[in-house]
Design an enzyme around this catalytic site. Sequence first.
Site, PDB file in Angstrom:
ATOM      1  N   MET A  61       0.814  -1.205   0.000  1.00 29.88           N
ATOM      2  CA  MET A  61       0.000   0.000   0.000  1.00 29.88           C
ATOM      3  C   MET A  61       0.848   1.255   0.000  1.00 29.88           C
ATOM      4  O   MET A  61       0.367   2.332   0.263  1.00 29.88           O
ATOM      5  CB  MET A  61      -0.923   0.002   1.226  1.00 29.88           C
ATOM      6  N   CYS A  62       2.139   1.119  -0.223  1.00 31.49           N
ATOM      7  CA  CYS A  62       3.062   2.252  -0.285  1.00 31.49           C
ATOM      8  C   CYS A  62       4.383   1.705  -0.810  1.00 31.49           C
ATOM      9  O   CYS A  62       4.563   0.493  -0.931  1.00 31.49           O
ATOM     10  CB  CYS A  62       3.308   2.893   1.092  1.00 31.49           C
ATOM     11  N   ARG A  63       5.305   2.591  -1.064  1.00 37.50           N
ATOM     12  CA  ARG A  63       6.703   2.241  -1.303  1.00 37.50           C
ATOM     13  C   ARG A  63       7.526   3.188  -0.454  1.00 37.50           C
ATOM     14  O   ARG A  63       7.216   4.387  -0.367  1.00 37.50           O
ATOM     15  CB  ARG A  63       7.100   2.404  -2.758  1.00 37.50           C
ATOM     16  N   VAL A  93       6.259   7.101  -0.799  1.00 40.11           N
ATOM     17  CA  VAL A  93       5.122   7.489  -1.623  1.00 40.11           C
ATOM     18  C   VAL A  93       3.951   6.626  -1.166  1.00 40.11           C
ATOM     19  O   VAL A  93       4.100   5.435  -0.909  1.00 40.11           O
ATOM     20  CB  VAL A  93       5.410   7.319  -3.123  1.00 40.11           C
ATOM     21  N   ASN A 133       4.778   0.648   5.544  1.00 40.29           N
ATOM     22  CA  ASN A 133       4.279   0.119   4.272  1.00 40.29           C
ATOM     23  C   ASN A 133       3.422  -1.087   4.609  1.00 40.29           C
ATOM     24  O   ASN A 133       3.929  -2.095   5.096  1.00 40.29           O
ATOM     25  CB  ASN A 133       5.459  -0.272   3.371  1.00 40.29           C
TER      26      ASN A 133
END
Length: 258
Positions: free
Chosen positions: A1-3, A88, A115
């Site tokens: 769900m993110c980096r 992000v 993350n």
Amino acid sequence: MCRHLAWLGPEKPLGRVLMEPPHSLFRQSWEPRRQRYGTVNADGFGVGWYAPGDPVPARYRRAGPIWADLSFADLARVVRSGAVLAAVRDATLAGADGEAAAAPFAAGRWLFSHNGAIPGWPDAAASLVSALPPVDLLSLQAGNDSAFVWALVLHRLRAGEEPVQALGETVLRFVRSAPASRLNLLLTDGTTITATAWGDTLWYRTEPGRSTVVASEPYDDDPLWQEVPDRTLLTASRAGVLLAPLEDSAAVPKEPCT
């Protein structure tokens, strides 16, 4: 769900770490290669960095996609650092927290990113509320799952726990309460990096004595990149990387992984 990504090494412009590599964190905002959940990381971004001689990091965070912020591109060209944490974001749920929900979260010398996701949030985490003093609950930096995870980690750090213990015990408490949780956590004080791999991808690349990067996925195709096994605690410095099973969060890593 993110980096997300944490880097320690010789001082260089932020853009050299975050924007110039062929599969940089910047590019991962719209084209991640190994992201298992979600597709586009356009719900905010943030960068934290340390200036020489100052233990308290600076941050730049925004609610929109990183590619739409031309001011950041200019900032990344000239701001230099030897220690960076950036992320992000692909939001777990729609919300109004905006910039406040974007990692890295910060307190004192610490920068933090999560993350993953807590399925069933917030109900799934209700049993963990009692672990925080009321003032910490009232001081949450945002109303999302990542901010709550950070509050639990920070409470342990302030109580004197070492980073590896604070992250490890927080992850294990969450998975007992919400077993489907994905909890890849990233923490730095500008000198060391501590991370967990639980439910999503985590990689590292180290040139011992020079630089180390820990990231959700490789930002280039250098053969030095190594994948971190799931359910693992990682500690790193410029000298290298150490791994230990996360099930035993009190374990002290002993063997270097290069």
